[in-house]
Design an enzyme around this catalytic site. Structure first.
Site, short mmCIF file in Angstrom:
data_model
loop_
_atom_site.label_atom_id
_atom_site.label_comp_id
_atom_site.label_asym_id
_atom_site.label_seq_id
_atom_site.Cartn_x
_atom_site.Cartn_y
_atom_site.Cartn_z
N CYS A 380 -57.83 36.45 1.09
CA CYS A 380 -57.73 36.85 2.49
C CYS A 380 -58.86 36.23 3.31
CB CYS A 380 -57.69 38.37 2.59
SG CYS A 380 -57.09 38.99 4.18
N HIS A 519 -53.20 39.45 -1.02
CA HIS A 519 -54.05 40.21 -1.94
C HIS A 519 -53.38 40.31 -3.31
CE1 HIS A 519 -57.15 41.71 0.89
NE2 HIS A 519 -56.19 41.53 1.77
N GLU A 521 -54.58 40.95 -6.14
CA GLU A 521 -55.12 42.01 -7.00
C GLU A 521 -54.29 43.28 -6.96
OE1 GLU A 521 -57.31 42.56 -2.99
OE2 GLU A 521 -56.45 40.94 -4.19
#
Length: 547
Positions: A380, A519, A521
């Site tokens: 990001c 993102h 993750e």
């Protein structure tokens, strides 16, 4: 019709209700059941989207664009079930819904009260997806006795009585403090916590007791007697080296069996825990170690980057290595040369964030990674700053920056390589935003498709040319600079389907340097590590071997 398990906490906060809920969900799955987990938060924010990471930790984002509590990340990581907007609710959202209905006249002029209007709204939320799964696990934030949580407890009391007998149970987490002076575990706080629950019409069926020491049989019997639960339903929860031990640890203590007994399910299906044995084997038997620097702006609180910390662990599992992540404040590199601090690391990760504070230090970290051929993953803001670094130091746009930083300063200082996102396509509609809009819910949120350039590093990492990832940001890299940057070697290897929004950049002449606007993750799991994190840790392993 689903069975309901309500998870509450007492004595103190942060006992691990979210982890216990996630572990129980995983254990029920291991027995062949389908589950969905939900979080009910008593705070008055509509959602955590505008909360400071120092205040509330990470904001977890779902595929359908909800900004939720970080506990939903635990739910996904342990069960693999993608969370939805309807899996998270706050008092703020409940009251907002009630007031909107009142303004529309839905209540036909009645006086609006907590009972029945607020509690009915909570019960309607609980009933969503009632016929989709075998078990709904609903965690209530905070502790019993908190004034803001009372409407939720009352709604649960009503909901339990309105459902057929035996369809709802309550699991309560408490603390058994150890007094070193007397050498005893004290059960009184647990007794008082259960008494508080009973005073509002609720009684636990299962007690989970956090303790630093083994619970003697005598104390277990005492808790069962005074809290009116079966002795087998008093479950010990000890501190663990890793959260991924929780499913196996709770199974050894009999949590899943106690829950099924409370529902009268007999004989219970035998669990298949091979997935969790494999996870623990990979965690406990690494074949090496890598050091990764996470250079960010919220490093004082690890919960601010909770999903990143877990995804790095998952990447380590995929490569059978231990990942030693060190959290480095990016503001340090605004005063110091990053080289002495970063030269001993095998890889560098720059995570997301908002605002200008610390960004020059992140830019310095990206420059160090580019120049020294250190594996780099920018997420990001970490991607945007990598592009700004390339613009300044390679493409000779010397005053490259972000419109976000100009907006904060109130004047124009930069040539905006990163600009405020004013319009984008979401599904079949166009979303429009202004920089002056209210902050809440105004970002590009949720899952979006990206097309990957065939033959690029990132397409090799994913093994695909089309992906879908979750976003949470207001600013985008400007494609006006694309040709200039690509001529310098920075490849725009992932774009939105309409070709307007850069999703991924990578350096062609670098062993492993990738920046992503989304993102990744948020979708990583211990039994299914995200490809980007698996690839990033693999690159770190190879970097370590070269030293």
């Amino acid at each position: 019709m689903a069975r309901y398990i309500f998870i509450t906490g007492g004595v103190v906060s942060s006992l691990g209700k979210g982890l216990a809920s996630a572990a129980l969900g995983a254990l029920l799955q291991a027995r062949g059941y389908t589950v969905r987990l939900r979080k009910l938060d008593p705070y008055l924010n509509v959602d955590p989207g505008t909360m400071s990471p120092f205040e509330h930790g990470e904001v977890f984002v779902t595929d359908d664009g909800a900004e939720t509590d970080l506990d939903l990340g635990h739910y996904e990581r342990f069960t693999g079930v993608s969370a939805r907007r309807t899996d998270s609710i706050s008092s703020g959202r409940i009251y907002s819904n009630v007031l909107e209905k009142e303004r529309r006249g839905d209540y036909l002029g009645k006086t609006i009260q907590v009972i029945p209007h607020v509690t009915n709204e909570i019960k309607d939320f609980l009933a969503i997806g009632d016929d989709e799964v075998d078990f709904q696990l609903c965690e209530i934030g905070g502790t019993v006795g908190d004034i803001e949580g009372l409407p939720f407890f009352e709604a649960i009391r009503q909901f339990t009585h309105e459902r057929p007998r035996g369809q709802c149970i309550l699991m309560h987490l408490t603390l058994l403090p150890y007094l070193a002076a007397s050498g005893e575990l004290k059960t009184k706080p647990t007794q008082h916590s259960v008494k508080e629950l009973q005073s509002i019409g609720l009684a636990p069926d299962v007690l989970v007791c956090r303790s630093e020491h083994p619970i003697p049989e005598r104390e277990r019997e005492k808790i069962a007697l005074f809290c009116n639960v079966r002795k087998e339903a008093v479950i010990a929860a000890y501190d663990l080296k890793s959260i991924y031990e929780a499913p196996l640890a709770y199974h050894r203590e009999g949590l899943d069996q106690a829950v099924l007994d409370a529902f009268g399910i007999s004989p219970a299906p035998k669990p298949n825990l091979s997935r969790w044995h494999d996870v623990m084997d990979r965690m406990n038997n690494p074949e090496g170690e890598v050091k990764i620097a996470v250079v960010g702006k919220y490093t004082q609180l690890e919960d601010a980057y909770k999903s990143i910390a877990e995804a790095l662990t998952h990447g380590g599992m995929a490569n059978r290595v231990k990942v030693r992540a060190e959290w480095v404040s990016s503001e340090l590199f605004e005063r110091e040369d990053p080289a002495p601090f970063l030269e001993d690391f095998d890889a560098i990760l720059v995570p997301g964030g908002f605002g200008e504070r610390g960004t020059e230090g992140m830019i310095a970290a990206a420059k160090f990674a580019r120049e020294h051929k250190v594996p780099y993953l920018g997420i990001c803001l970490g991607m945007q700053l990598a592009v700004i670094e390339a613009s300044r130091n390679v493409a000779q746009v010397t005053n490259a920056g972000s419109e976000e930083f100009d907006h904060e300063a109130g004047n124009k200082r930069f040539t905006p390589v990163v600009y405020h996102l004013k319009e984008w396509v979401q599904g079949n509609r166009v979303v429009e935003r202004k920089i002056t809009d209210e902050k809440g819910g105004t970002m590009r949120l949720g899952a979006y498709t990206a097309h990957l350039q065939p033959g690029s590093l990132v397409s090799d990492v994913y093994g695909a040319t089309e992906i879908e990832e979750r976003h949470r940001h207001r600013y985008e890299v400007d494609t006006a600079f694309r040709d200039k940057l690509e001529s310098c070697g920075l490849c725009f290897s992932g774009m939105s389907p309409d070709g307007r929004l850069p999703e991924i950049v990578e350096w062609k002449d670098h062993p492993w340097f990738i920046g992503v606007q989304f993102h990744p993750e948020l979708k990583s799991k211990p039994f299914q590590p995200h490809p980007l994190f698996a690839g990033f840790v693999k690159a770190a392993v190879e970097s370590a071997r070269l030293v």
